[in-house]
Design an enzyme around this catalytic site. Structure first.
Site, PDB file in Angstrom:
ATOM      1  N   PHE A   1       0.859  -1.193   0.000  1.00 10.47           N
ATOM      2  CA  PHE A   1       0.000   0.000   0.000  1.00 10.47           C
ATOM      3  C   PHE A   1       0.888   1.234   0.000  1.00 10.47           C
ATOM      4  CE2 PHE A   1      -2.305   3.570   1.667  1.00 10.47           C
ATOM      5  CZ  PHE A   1      -3.461   3.530   0.902  1.00 10.47           C
TER       6      PHE A   1
ATOM      7  N   ASP B   1       9.321   2.928   1.934  1.00 12.13           N
ATOM      8  CA  ASP B   1       8.161   3.769   2.211  1.00 12.13           C
ATOM      9  C   ASP B   1       7.895   3.682   3.713  1.00 12.13           C
ATOM     10  OD1 ASP B   1       5.734   4.953   2.611  1.00 12.13           O
ATOM     11  OD2 ASP B   1       4.721   4.003   0.919  1.00 12.13           O
TER      12      ASP B   1
ATOM     13  N   LYS C   1       2.292  11.184   7.025  1.00 12.26           N
ATOM     14  CA  LYS C   1       1.512  10.971   8.243  1.00 12.26           C
ATOM     15  C   LYS C   1       2.046  11.749   9.452  1.00 12.26           C
ATOM     16  CE  LYS C   1      -1.080   7.090   6.661  1.00 12.26           C
ATOM     17  NZ  LYS C   1      -0.703   6.015   5.765  1.00 12.26           N
TER      18      LYS C   1
HETATM   19  C1  PLP Z   1      -0.935   6.036   4.270  1.00 11.19           C
HETATM   20  C2  PLP Z   1       0.185   5.547   3.428  1.00 11.19           C
HETATM   21  C3  PLP Z   1       0.500   6.154   2.204  1.00 11.19           C
HETATM   22  C4  PLP Z   1      -0.356   7.239   1.593  1.00 11.19           C
HETATM   23  O1  PLP Z   1      -0.419   8.393   2.356  1.00 11.19           O
HETATM   24  P1  PLP Z   1      -1.559   9.491   2.043  1.00 11.19           P
HETATM   25  O2  PLP Z   1      -1.155  10.650   2.891  1.00 11.19           O
HETATM   26  O3  PLP Z   1      -2.855   8.876   2.444  1.00 11.19           O
HETATM   27  O4  PLP Z   1      -1.481   9.772   0.585  1.00 11.19           O
HETATM   28  C5  PLP Z   1       1.619   5.717   1.521  1.00 11.19           C
HETATM   29  N1  PLP Z   1       2.374   4.715   2.000  1.00 11.19           N
HETATM   30  C6  PLP Z   1       2.100   4.090   3.158  1.00 11.19           C
HETATM   31  C7  PLP Z   1       2.991   3.002   3.640  1.00 11.19           C
HETATM   32  C8  PLP Z   1       0.979   4.467   3.910  1.00 11.19           C
HETATM   33  O5  PLP Z   1       0.688   3.829   5.040  1.00 11.19           O
END
Ligand code: PLP
Length: 400
Positions: A140, A225, A254
């Site tokens: 994700f 990520d 985040k």
């Molecule tokens: C939440 C998340 C995203 C996307 O972040 P948004 O601010 O919702 O675009 C990307 N990578 C990971 C691992 C995430 O948990």
């Protein structure tokens, strides 16, 4: 306005892209939130790690107020006082060289992809438009077209094609599969160090380090990520630090926004992030002084309150506590630091049913992938809070 009115308005006027639990949160403070009737809940979701520092952390709110008194938005065509300091502080915390601030996590991932491709064409002799990036199944990384192009989740993709080419997906946790997938046009490997949305999937020991070694041998870019795992969540400032697997590029989001404001970033080495030239990338709000002041305050809270250490310690207590709950509905408890998941058995009506039950006993959680209840409290959680939560979780399962 009553709860039912708030909910009715959403149902009547908001796009239907979410399916929220029927609670309207009106106030938050630290690890706690209150609904409109005044009922109190412990927040065990932390907005998917965007609330690592809890609700309305005083030092972060002070930074908001202070910056709002001066200037909030300055275009990148000019300098502002907060961008430089944030870039230095964040680069130093990450042990990397440069920072490119954006707004959302998905934008940071898009930015990392652009950067890795540009680096590959300039440094690996990959023919134009042929660059390949290796990703993992059940990943994700956000919701933009390019990012869902390499999702393995039909629900994220169906109805949204055509998709962006240039991605190869391999099983998560299998380093040899990455090695086999590398070809002459491969420029990067993009992975979450723990798959959060995928169901709190922790890879085998040694995987992070093996990914680093494979990328070194192949001469390609390693991208972690850390949008969800970063900023102390897993018991280290960044999850790759558990195995010393320093990336060439790392995406953050985040918690970088302190639970107040959207802020994301790509942090990278001079060799890779240094390839971008003026005009090749940008964002109206990326790097604005309000976001940067909030991000700086967030980094200070992380370090001064030793939140990574606390996540490691409280995570151990919580994992042990959860594993000692004997209940037929619990299939497995897993996780690292304060990123934990309870996988439930098929016959309990899905993780959603458990989340609804936990809500009744005063706990905000949410399901990820039908069968996993994610537990990720703010990192400021105390031992007494953890004990309280464990008691309630046990009570919740007993009443299923
Ligand atoms: C939440 C998340 C995203 C996307 O972040 P948004 O601010 O919702 O675009 C990307 N990578 C990971 C691992 C995430 O948990």
């Amino acid at each position: 306005m009553s709860s039912s009115q708030s909910i009715e308005l959403v149902e009547r006027y908001a796009a239907r892209n979410y399916r929220p639990l029927p609670v309207v949160i009106e106030r938050g403070d630290g690890v706690w939130v209150w609904d409109e009737s005044g009922k109190k809940y412990m927040d065990l979701l932390s907005c998917y790690s965007a609330l690592n520092f809890g609700h309305r952390h005083p030092a972060i709110l002070a930074a908001v107020r202070d910056q709002c008194e001066r200037v909030t938005l300055v275009p990148r065509s000019y300098h502002n006082t907060e961008l430089g300091p944030l870039c230095r502080e964040l680069a130093e915390l990450c042990g990397l060289d440069r920072v490119l601030p954006m707004n959302s996590g998905a934008e940071a991932v898009e930015t990392a992809i652009k950067t890795a491709r540009a680096w590959g064409y300039a440094n690996r002799g990959v023919p134009q438009d042929r660059a390949q990036i290796i990703v993992a199944d059940q990943n994700f990384h956000g919701r933009t077209i390019t990012v869902v192009s390499f999702s393995s989740e039909p629900y994220y993709r169906e109805g949204f094609g055509p998709f962006t080419p240039g991605f190869v997906s391999v099983p998560f946790g299998d380093a040899a599969a990455i090695e086999r997938a590398i070809g002459p046009d491969t420029v990067a490997v993009l992975l979450e160090p723990i798959q959060g949305e995928g169901g709190v999937v922790v890879p085998p020991d040694g995987y992070l380090r093996a990914c680093r070694e494979i990328c070194d041998r192949a001469g390609i870019v390693l991208i972690w990520d850390e949008v969800q795992t970063g900023f102390g969540r897993t018991g280290k400032d960044f999850c790759w630090q558990h195995e010393g697997a320093r990336p060439d590029l790392m995406t953050l989001g985040k918690a970088l926004g302190g639970g107040v404001y959207p802020a994301s970033a790509v942090v990278g080495t001079e060799a890779v992030l240094g390839v971008l030239r003026p005009g090749q990338h940008g964002s109206t709000f990326g790097g604005n002084p309000l976001a940067m002041a909030i991000a700086r305050a967030s980094l200070r809270v992380l370090v001064e309150e030793k939140l990574a250490e606390r996540a490691a310690e409280m995570g151990r207590v919580m994992l042990e506590g959860l594993r000692s709950i004997r209940h037929g509905a619990i299939r497995e408890v897993r996780g690292r630091g304060l990123l934990l998941g309870i996988e439930v058995e098929r016959d309990v009506g899905g993780a959603r049913r458990v989340c609804e039950r936990l809500l009744e006993v005063g706990l905000v959680t949410y399901e990820t992938h039908e069968r996993v209840v994610r537990l990720a409290p703010p990192l400021i959680v105390s031992r007494a809070d953890v004990d309280w939560a464990l008691e309630r979780i046990e009570q919740g399962f007993r009443g299923l």
